[in-house]
Scaffold this active site. Structure first.
Site, PDB file in Angstrom:
ATOM      1  N   ARG A 291       0.793  -1.237   0.000  1.00  0.00           N
ATOM      2  CA  ARG A 291       0.000   0.000   0.000  1.00  0.00           C
ATOM      3  C   ARG A 291       0.821   1.281   0.000  1.00  0.00           C
ATOM      4  O   ARG A 291       0.513   2.215  -0.729  1.00  0.00           O
ATOM      5  CB  ARG A 291      -0.936  -0.009   1.202  1.00  0.00           C
ATOM      6  CG  ARG A 291      -2.030  -0.993   1.009  1.00  0.00           C
ATOM      7  CD  ARG A 291      -2.960  -1.067   2.180  1.00  0.00           C
ATOM      8  NE  ARG A 291      -4.016  -2.009   1.841  1.00  0.00           N
ATOM      9  CZ  ARG A 291      -4.993  -2.351   2.643  1.00  0.00           C
ATOM     10  NH1 ARG A 291      -5.054  -1.840   3.848  1.00  0.00           N
ATOM     11  NH2 ARG A 291      -5.912  -3.200   2.254  1.00  0.00           N
ATOM     12  N   GLU A 379      -8.785  -1.070  16.289  1.00  0.00           N
ATOM     13  CA  GLU A 379      -7.978  -0.070  15.589  1.00  0.00           C
ATOM     14  C   GLU A 379      -7.505   1.050  16.512  1.00  0.00           C
ATOM     15  O   GLU A 379      -6.478   1.682  16.255  1.00  0.00           O
ATOM     16  CB  GLU A 379      -8.790   0.502  14.406  1.00  0.00           C
ATOM     17  CG  GLU A 379      -7.968   1.362  13.473  1.00  0.00           C
ATOM     18  CD  GLU A 379      -8.685   1.734  12.191  1.00  0.00           C
ATOM     19  OE1 GLU A 379      -9.600   0.998  11.757  1.00  0.00           O
ATOM     20  OE2 GLU A 379      -8.326   2.782  11.617  1.00  0.00           O
TER      21      GLU A 379
END
Ligand SMILES: Cc1cc2nc3c(=O)[nH]c(=O)nc-3n(C[C@H](O)[C@H](O)[C@H](O)COP(=O)(O)OP(=O)(O)OC[C@H]3O[C@@H](n4cnc5c(N)ncnc54)[C@H](O)[C@@H]3O)c2cc1C
Length: 568
Positions: A291, A379
């Site tokens: 990414r 997260e």
């Protein structure tokens, strides 16, 4: 008039009902605790989990041999020297048990020859990413956890409660939270022996993002104000191929990843040339860059004037037949057709989009934060993925950390006889929720948009000291404009769903979180993983260290830079 709060008592309070919060609630209940699970949105439908359509990384080794240590090695490599190895180890070692438990609960992992099948995605050395249906993974995970919770009377749930502050008891330990019911405006106080923070990420602070409205980083701000430290706040992951054009309605903007895993999409610049080989990819004709490198490659092509018409790159599946597309994605092809997209005839335009946050609350391998009574999961926790996250690791992290936090919170709650929240513990937070009389003349929606623009333009994937310093000034100006007190809540006569008030509270958190990201990015004078400084392009061994952010007397402090960086 100050409204009386609704008061609730529980053993374990879980804030946030994504995969992390729901798994925490289930596990805490299995540990013997009475659980109260709250969310500012609908239970199980408010954050990233329910939107995540793709894959979950786990070393099951059902199709090809695999083991958690290989998953661990790949995660550490992607993290560019900054993974918290205890958390990475937990993530990789406990993932198979969580994935199999979800399987037993009927999530429906895709199977081939009676084995759970896995797909290969960039950065993993073998097929390791499991999925449900065509692109239905997150909704299926969320539905499964909701169903398991629905059978459990020890888990009480309430949506529409937005937590505004964690509160400490007289012994200094976190003893619950204060918030408000968005539907009625009523203040809410929850006393808890243990609290699990599972509020998800922060990518709503960026203009182009894959986030829901509930992902402005509340949890990071709650933890900071309660006295906890955050790490690695500079590492925001940009997903390289977020949908850009043509207009796409009712579909996930990051849905192109499974397409390229299965069909090998070709990434092309505005001149219809393949370009990834110029940025480290060793395979032409197939896009396999991780990414951070793909984000870099697209930005650089655009900067060099070689972007697609809307400022991104083309992603093409024109080499695939209609039959191959339908075999791989079935009903999704119909949804694309409803958007006038025929992939056999046209490429789509894609560009980087803020997607995930690697940094967050410091927690140990039991998900205990620095504050007694406070656990964290999902997260909102920093460190497991270091400077860059591998595809599929985020849902795994939510499941594994959620389960672990629930277990630890239940065990901790057992050590506490009774948890009361006295008026003197909550009055400051409650006074705040009840509000002053500020803020009514503010255009909070426009302020959110301004903050998102600042973050995208000055604190995006490619940064310089000049841009970051400019961002800090602009964020400070927005904070001044917001003022110290929220718009007044006038009690039961006031209509519910006061969105201006909600945005005021959102901005209060988004601004402190934006400042934490920007300050950390300014201090890190090197480039590493998702943090790229164009004025400091090298990755430096002296910087193989975490930065910590704390809020001391209302002032944000960033610490951890190596001595030589402080001198220069
Ligand atoms: C579009 C999209 C696609 C993705 N695809 C993948 C994928 O394929 N694979 C993968 O591994 N990862 C993927 N990710 C990342 C992954 O989905 C998330 O990292 C993960 O689901 C986070 O889970 P969580 O439980 O920590 O948080 P979330 O699922 O975001 O849940 C957090 C919850 O907390 C609530 N909340 C927040 N603040 C408050 C507050 N103040 N008071 C009360 N409640 C609050 C929110 O409403 C929300 O319901 C994707 C993310 C997105 C956005």
């Amino acid at each position: 008039m100050t409204a009386d709060p609704v008061t609730i008592e529980t053993d374990v309070l879980v804030i946030g009902s994504g995969a992390a919060g729901m798994y925490a609630a289930i596990e805490a209940s299995r540990g013997g605790a009475c659980v109260f699970l709250i969310d500012r949105s609908l239970i199980g439908r408010g954050g990233a989990t329910v939107m995540a359509q793709m894959t979950v990384a786990v070393a099951l080794g059902e199709e090809v041999p695999d083991a958690p240590r290989h998953h661990y090695d790949d995660t550490i490599t992607a993290g560019r020297g900054l993974c918290d190895e205890r958390l990475t180890q937990l993530l990789c070692e406990e993932a198979p048990a969580c994935i199999r438990e979800l399987d037993g609960w009927g999530v429906g992992w895709a199977r081939k020859d009676n084995h759970i099948t896995a797909t290969t995605v960039p950065g993993h050395d073998r097929p390791r990413c499991v999925y449900v249906d065509f692109i239905n993974t997150g909704p299926a995970v969320s539905k499964t956890l909701r169903t398991v919770m629905a059978r459990n009377k020890d888990i009480r749930k309430a949506g529409d409660i937005c937590v505004t502050d964690l509160v400490a008891g007289t012994d200094g330990a976190i003893a619950g939270a204060v918030g408000w019911h968005v539907g009625s405006g009523a203040p809410v106080t929850i006393a808890a022996k243990a609290t699990v923070l599972a509020t998800g990420g922060l990518t709503r602070i960026y203009r182009r993002n894959s986030a829901s409205l509930n992902m402005g980083g509340d949890g990071y701000a709650l933890a900071l104000r309660a006295g906890a430290s955050l790490i690695d706040m500079e590492f925001v992951q940009f997903f390289p191929i977020g949908h850009l054009a043509p207009r796409l309605v009712g579909m996930d903007p990051i849905m192109w990843d499974p397409f390229r895993y299965k069909l090998g999409g070709r990434l092309l610049n505005g001149r219809m040339e393949e370009f990834t080989s110029r940025y480290g990819s060793d395979e032409d004709g197939k896009y396999v860059l991780p990414r951070d490198l793909a984000t870099y490659a697209i930005f650089k092509e655009v900067e060099a004037g070689c972007g697609s018409p809307h400022g991104g790159a083309y992603l093409s599946f024109e080499h695939c037949s209609a039959a191959a597309l339908r075999a791989a994605f079935g009903p999704v092809i119909d949804r694309l057709a409803a958007n006038n997209i025929d992939l056999t005839r046209m490429p789509v335009e894609v560009a980087p989009i803020a997607h995930y946050h690697m940094g967050g609350v410091i927690a140990d391998a039991h998900m205990q934060t620095e504050l007694a009574g406070l656990f964290a999961a999902g997260e909102v926790v920093g460190g497991a993925n270091g400077a860059n996250r591998l595809s599929g690791n985020a849902i795994t992290e939510a499941l594994v950390f959620g389960r672990c936090a629930g277990r630890s919170a239940a065990a901790y709650a057992k050590t506490i006889a009774r948890r009361d929240l006295y008026q003197h513990d909550t009055h400051a937070a409650l006074d705040f929720v009840n509000g002053g009389n500020g803020g009514r003349d503010l255009n909070t929606a426009a302020m959110v948009a301004r903050l998102q623009a600042i973050m995208a333009d000055e604190v995006g994937p490619f940064r310089t000291a000049t841009k970051l310093e400019r961002a800090l000034l602009e964020i400070a100006a927005l904070a001044d404009e917001l003022g110290e007190l929220p718009p007044h809540h006038t009690g039961a006569a006031e209509p519910g769903f006061d969105l201006q008030r909600l945005e005021w509270f959102d901005l209060r958190n988004m601004l402190v979180v934006a400042r934490a990201v920007t300050r950390s990015a300014l201090a890190r004078t090197e480039s590493r993983g998702a943090h790229q400084r164009e004025d400091c392009p090298q990755m430096l061994s002296a910087w193989r260290r975490h930065q910590r952010v704390r809020l001391i007397d209302g002032v944000l402090q960033v610490a951890g830079a190596p001595a030589e960086a402080l001198v220069s």
